[in-house]
Design an enzyme around this catalytic site. Sequence first.
Site, PDB file in Angstrom:
ATOM      1  CB  SER A 164      -0.910   0.002   1.232  1.00 46.32           C
ATOM      2  OG  SER A 164      -0.146  -0.104   2.422  1.00 46.32           O
ATOM      3  N   GLY A 202      -8.199  -6.736   6.709  1.00 45.40           N
ATOM      4  CA  GLY A 202      -7.226  -6.831   5.632  1.00 45.40           C
ATOM      5  C   GLY A 202      -5.818  -6.885   6.189  1.00 45.40           C
ATOM      6  N   GLY A 204      -2.969  -8.085   4.979  1.00 46.83           N
ATOM      7  CA  GLY A 204      -1.748  -8.046   4.178  1.00 46.83           C
ATOM      8  C   GLY A 204      -0.852  -9.179   4.644  1.00 46.83           C
ATOM      9  N   GLY A 206       0.856  -8.834   7.473  1.00 45.11           N
ATOM     10  CA  GLY A 206       1.039  -8.617   8.906  1.00 45.11           C
ATOM     11  C   GLY A 206       1.873  -7.421   9.298  1.00 45.11           C
ATOM     12  CB  ILE A 225     -10.489 -14.000   2.599  1.00 41.87           C
ATOM     13  CG1 ILE A 225     -10.430 -12.850   1.602  1.00 41.87           C
ATOM     14  CG2 ILE A 225     -11.545 -13.750   3.657  1.00 41.87           C
ATOM     15  CD1 ILE A 225     -11.725 -12.657   0.820  1.00 41.87           C
ATOM     16  CB  SER A 226      -4.880 -13.767   0.933  1.00 44.38           C
ATOM     17  OG  SER A 226      -3.668 -14.323   0.454  1.00 44.38           O
ATOM     18  CB  CYS A 392      -0.990   2.050 -10.609  1.00 44.50           C
ATOM     19  SG  CYS A 392      -2.192   0.703 -10.741  1.00 44.50           S
TER      20      CYS A 392
END
Length: 425
Positions: A164, A202, A204, A206, A225-226, A392
Amino acid sequence: MSSTADSLASPAQRAARYGALDRALRQRLLATLDGLAGGRVQVVDALGTVNLGSDPGLAVRIEVLDPGFYRAAAAQGSVGAGEAYMDGLWRCDDLVALVRLLVINRDRLDAMETGLARVGGWLLRGWHALRRNTRAGSRRNIAAHYDLGNPLFELFLDESMMYSSAIFADEDESLEQAQWRKLERICHKLDLKPSDHLVEIGTGWGGLAVHAASRFGCRVTTTTISREQHALALERVAAAGLSDRVTVLLNDYRDLQGEYDKLVSIEMVEAIGHQYLETYLAKCASLLKPDGLALIQAITIEDHRYQQALGSVDFIKRFIFPGSFIPSVSALTGAAAKASDLRLVNLEDIGPSYALTLRHWRLRFLDRLDEVRRQGYDERFIRMWEFYLCYCEGGFIERSIGDVHLLMARPGNRRPQYLPAPEAA
């Protein structure tokens, strides 16, 4: 497509590959892009060289290696052009500059989505509709990107494994310093204390959970959920000696229970689907104590383009983050007002730092292509990833997309100010 045989072909042989339709589609695209503002583009193909635009500033050279590029752009607009890049049908000496030029000349980009591309757009929207973020759909969509393999992300992320935007003080700062600043700023805005229990939507890998627990002494419950992220986050928490303070769940955010002092969610809202925006914000509020605070870091689109973006499928939705959307600030605050009692108490725009973050990721990724290939990723994947990062980066430079910190409070919170303490890297 570029090959040894193609390189040995004469100019006349290469030009002969352009049928009447290819020539017509070429002419249409060049006419659409003619008269660019803010720079110039030189297009080179087997039929010759065409210079588009004459403004000083950004200068880009595109080499079309196969007439299939023109067919792809006509059939699916900008998404087709992006897929043609993945397929090696064209190349560019500065993809970021090209994206910037197209953003500056958005009317030309919109014109690429007309004609036959409208049919392609309808098909893409139908495909996107099938990626709705139900519980099962969310797991499938998240797995498509985040379960590519932790070793891939380790090649270009910094040691914090934050995927991020960082917050840069200047262009010469390292990615590690900028990501540390981002984590510190989030924790200070939330006024984290050892007595706090922080919930994170979320995980990530950690990074925030480890930082908050180790630096501020709070307890953290975080969910993803990954499966790939969950496994590595557990390892990193254990390696930091924080298993007694950090709980890592493999649960959908909609299934979270309990009441927490603070909540954080870093660039996860984009994955929920616009249909679930109110569901997400209602859940955020329900997880907080009456005096709780929530910080949401979100990629955003301009308010006046939000509705248009909802009705279209771009390269990112098609190839990188299926089922995703980019909210606007007004969409976020409006959904919060409808679905919760959260009130906005502080907003910070960190969008310019995302362009720098993406540049670091892109350069790190391109510098380690041999390792990418050893992990089993082919040239099409490499070109897709390069296009994604450039796409992006260009958007953030031109501010067509942004990134914000939204600090929101429950009604019982009476903290008088929400300014972070100075960070020290």
